[in-house]
Scaffold this motif. Sequence first.
Motif, mmCIF file in Angstrom:
data_model
loop_
_atom_site.group_PDB
_atom_site.id
_atom_site.type_symbol
_atom_site.label_atom_id
_atom_site.label_comp_id
_atom_site.label_asym_id
_atom_site.label_seq_id
_atom_site.Cartn_x
_atom_site.Cartn_y
_atom_site.Cartn_z
ATOM 1 N N MET A 1 -5.143 -18.611 -1.585
ATOM 2 C CA MET A 1 -5.925 -17.529 -1.674
ATOM 3 C C MET A 1 -5.228 -16.689 -3.031
ATOM 4 S SD MET A 1 -5.314 -15.669 2.060
ATOM 5 C CE MET A 1 -6.197 -14.437 1.718
ATOM 6 N N SER A 2 -4.888 -17.380 -3.964
ATOM 7 C CA SER A 2 -4.343 -16.597 -5.067
ATOM 8 C C SER A 2 -5.370 -15.622 -5.676
ATOM 9 C CB SER A 2 -3.898 -17.636 -6.137
ATOM 10 O OG SER A 2 -4.928 -18.539 -6.406
ATOM 11 N N LEU A 3 -6.774 -15.886 -5.633
ATOM 12 C CA LEU A 3 -7.654 -14.880 -6.395
ATOM 13 C C LEU A 3 -7.587 -13.627 -5.858
ATOM 14 C CD1 LEU A 3 -9.565 -14.194 -8.554
ATOM 15 C CD2 LEU A 3 -11.430 -15.350 -7.065
ATOM 16 N N THR A 4 -7.861 -13.613 -4.180
ATOM 17 C CA THR A 4 -7.452 -12.652 -3.425
ATOM 18 C C THR A 4 -6.256 -11.881 -3.689
ATOM 19 O OG1 THR A 4 -9.015 -13.634 -1.546
ATOM 20 C CG2 THR A 4 -7.261 -11.862 -1.126
ATOM 21 N N ALA A 5 -5.127 -12.542 -3.682
ATOM 22 C CA ALA A 5 -3.820 -11.874 -4.006
ATOM 23 C C ALA A 5 -3.665 -11.093 -5.343
ATOM 24 C CB ALA A 5 -2.834 -13.124 -3.781
ATOM 25 N N TYR A 6 -4.305 -11.874 -6.291
ATOM 26 C CA TYR A 6 -4.319 -11.220 -7.613
ATOM 27 C C TYR A 6 -5.229 -9.968 -7.638
ATOM 28 C CZ TYR A 6 -4.695 -10.712 -12.652
ATOM 29 O OH TYR A 6 -4.994 -10.183 -13.966
ATOM 30 N N VAL A 7 -6.308 -9.958 -7.115
ATOM 31 C CA VAL A 7 -7.375 -8.923 -7.375
ATOM 32 C C VAL A 7 -6.686 -7.726 -6.278
ATOM 33 C CG1 VAL A 7 -9.266 -7.852 -6.190
ATOM 34 C CG2 VAL A 7 -9.329 -10.316 -7.453
ATOM 35 N N LEU A 8 -5.995 -7.973 -5.259
ATOM 36 C CA LEU A 8 -5.287 -7.012 -4.469
ATOM 37 C C LEU A 8 -4.270 -6.200 -5.035
ATOM 38 C CD1 LEU A 8 -5.197 -8.482 -0.899
ATOM 39 C CD2 LEU A 8 -6.729 -6.557 -1.617
ATOM 40 N N HIS A 9 -3.553 -6.992 -5.843
ATOM 41 C CA HIS A 9 -2.199 -6.521 -6.580
ATOM 42 C C HIS A 9 -2.777 -5.582 -7.917
ATOM 43 C CE1 HIS A 9 -1.466 -8.545 -10.329
ATOM 44 N NE2 HIS A 9 -0.501 -7.916 -10.399
ATOM 45 N N ILE A 10 -3.907 -6.034 -8.323
ATOM 46 C CA ILE A 10 -4.473 -5.228 -9.593
ATOM 47 C C ILE A 10 -4.997 -4.029 -8.957
ATOM 48 C CG2 ILE A 10 -6.312 -5.158 -11.119
ATOM 49 C CD1 ILE A 10 -3.973 -6.799 -12.087
ATOM 50 N N ALA A 11 -5.777 -4.129 -7.859
ATOM 51 C CA ALA A 11 -6.500 -2.737 -7.065
ATOM 52 C C ALA A 11 -5.271 -1.655 -6.624
ATOM 53 C CB ALA A 11 -7.371 -3.126 -6.016
ATOM 54 N N GLY B 1 7.864 -4.921 -1.031
ATOM 55 C CA GLY B 1 6.718 -4.127 -0.129
ATOM 56 C C GLY B 1 5.515 -5.218 -0.369
ATOM 57 N N PHE B 2 5.106 -5.252 -1.805
ATOM 58 C CA PHE B 2 3.660 -6.022 -2.217
ATOM 59 C C PHE B 2 3.878 -7.567 -1.379
ATOM 60 C CE2 PHE B 2 2.073 -2.742 -4.690
ATOM 61 C CZ PHE B 2 0.892 -2.960 -4.944
ATOM 62 N N VAL B 3 5.140 -8.039 -1.759
ATOM 63 C CA VAL B 3 5.214 -9.615 -1.164
ATOM 64 C C VAL B 3 5.172 -9.565 0.170
ATOM 65 C CG1 VAL B 3 6.972 -11.251 -1.013
ATOM 66 C CG2 VAL B 3 6.562 -10.195 -3.198
ATOM 67 N N VAL B 4 5.544 -8.855 1.013
ATOM 68 C CA VAL B 4 5.696 -8.652 2.343
ATOM 69 C C VAL B 4 4.231 -8.293 3.082
ATOM 70 C CG1 VAL B 4 6.456 -7.629 4.600
ATOM 71 C CG2 VAL B 4 7.977 -8.247 2.852
ATOM 72 N N VAL B 5 3.536 -7.529 2.426
ATOM 73 C CA VAL B 5 2.257 -7.015 2.970
ATOM 74 C C VAL B 5 1.077 -8.021 2.449
ATOM 75 C CG1 VAL B 5 0.337 -5.475 2.450
ATOM 76 C CG2 VAL B 5 2.543 -4.641 2.718
ATOM 77 N N ILE B 6 1.225 -8.733 1.150
ATOM 78 C CA ILE B 6 0.357 -9.581 0.801
ATOM 79 C C ILE B 6 0.477 -11.082 1.788
ATOM 80 C CG2 ILE B 6 -0.675 -11.099 -1.057
ATOM 81 C CD1 ILE B 6 -1.560 -8.201 -1.134
ATOM 82 N N SER B 7 1.930 -11.433 1.772
ATOM 83 C CA SER B 7 2.214 -12.627 2.570
ATOM 84 C C SER B 7 1.694 -12.465 4.169
ATOM 85 C CB SER B 7 3.691 -12.984 2.640
ATOM 86 O OG SER B 7 4.119 -13.258 1.390
ATOM 87 N N THR B 8 1.562 -11.364 4.607
ATOM 88 C CA THR B 8 1.510 -11.110 6.023
ATOM 89 C C THR B 8 -0.149 -11.041 6.332
ATOM 90 O OG1 THR B 8 3.503 -9.686 6.410
ATOM 91 C CG2 THR B 8 1.513 -9.505 8.046
ATOM 92 N N PHE B 9 -0.762 -10.470 5.327
ATOM 93 C CA PHE B 9 -2.389 -10.597 5.007
ATOM 94 C C PHE B 9 -2.700 -12.100 5.220
ATOM 95 C CE2 PHE B 9 -6.240 -10.829 2.694
ATOM 96 C CZ PHE B 9 -6.851 -10.144 3.382
ATOM 97 N N ALA B 10 -1.864 -12.805 4.143
ATOM 98 C CA ALA B 10 -2.651 -14.155 4.127
ATOM 99 C C ALA B 10 -2.395 -14.972 5.217
ATOM 100 C CB ALA B 10 -1.814 -14.862 2.789
ATOM 101 N N VAL B 11 -1.097 -14.832 6.023
ATOM 102 C CA VAL B 11 -0.846 -15.812 6.928
ATOM 103 C C VAL B 11 -1.965 -15.245 8.055
ATOM 104 C CG1 VAL B 11 0.832 -15.921 8.881
ATOM 105 C CG2 VAL B 11 1.662 -15.915 6.283
ATOM 106 N N LEU B 12 -2.027 -14.015 8.387
ATOM 107 C CA LEU B 12 -2.922 -13.326 9.592
ATOM 108 C C LEU B 12 -4.387 -13.872 9.227
ATOM 109 C CD1 LEU B 12 -1.393 -10.241 10.361
ATOM 110 C CD2 LEU B 12 -1.118 -12.250 11.638
#
Length: 365
Positions: free
Chosen positions: A306-316, A329-340
Amino acid sequence: MVMKAPVADARNGSVVDRLVGIDLARGLAVFGMYAAHLGPDPGEGGLVGFLMELTHGRPSALFAVLAGFSILLITGRKAPKSGIAGRQAIARVAIRALVLLALGSILGCLGTQVEVILEYYGICFLLVLPLHRLSAYQLGLIAAATALVLPQVRSSLLSVAPNLLDPVFHLMVNGYYPAVTWVPFLIAGMAIARLNLNTLAAHWRLGLAGVALAVLGHGGSLLALSSRALTETSLWWSDVDGAFEPSKSSFIVKSSWIAAPHSETTLSIVGSTGCAMIILAACMLAVDALPRLRKLVWPIIAVGSMSLTAYVLHIAGIFKDESLSTLFGFVVVISTFAVLWLRVFQRGPMEVLMGRVADLARHIR
């Protein structure tokens, strides 16, 4: 940013297993991008500074190669789709390109310090789409030819109109990711996708070819810069010390010998493509040779899917503080979100949205 698509059998259209190695490579590219945008300043030196310096430019090149790979996943990897299916596949890629252009413009309005790459990717999608029916050999030749010729074309255009403000000229020539010198990455990815990558031997060949290209690009630059007694010898691999401003006269003079990311030279394209191939081959070899590794690196794979989602979230969500704690912090939050998220849904939210818009292509007959 690479658009995900299900891998479909060219004969019956059934969905087959995801290429896990591709998702792993894409996830690593996401984290590399995070490091470049959110990590400490490479100027701090030491091991951390060196690792941060490595992430400048290379993740975006890997994304571009994987974007070319994804185009053939949509239009037919082993054999191009034909008839109605072929026309619909072409339309899906074109629609994705237009969505990327629109989304990139919206993200650009947020005023972030990061140069948004999506608009450039959208242009590149449209430029390479006519090549989707070519063989791996033909695509490889075109990738090499464009890497050799287009940087010289860009330099010539910049010498004539370095400050032209036309938006199309900006996206094509003098932007941060100029399409004219980024299409070779996508074409190379299309050539790789056309190959038979079902064996370990094929993965090793891909990796060794990547090593050869990396040595040719970066090693050739090092030799050229050293032989000319230039003080900026780090420009053979790093863009941190180089200010690649087209308006500077020294840029045009020395650009052909620089291989640093974002220098938009032939040696830079060759070297960065080689690095992308090495990472891609290593990911494929790892997931094939070590089945248990998939569970260990599942959070990275999830982010890659879900790389597009990960990209948009980090830009926002990006902010000024650049440190290891911010990056972590960004890596942990985005990874957790993606897994869940993937425990409930099959695709990321932006990927679902993109898929629904692109599905308008089903009306084409």
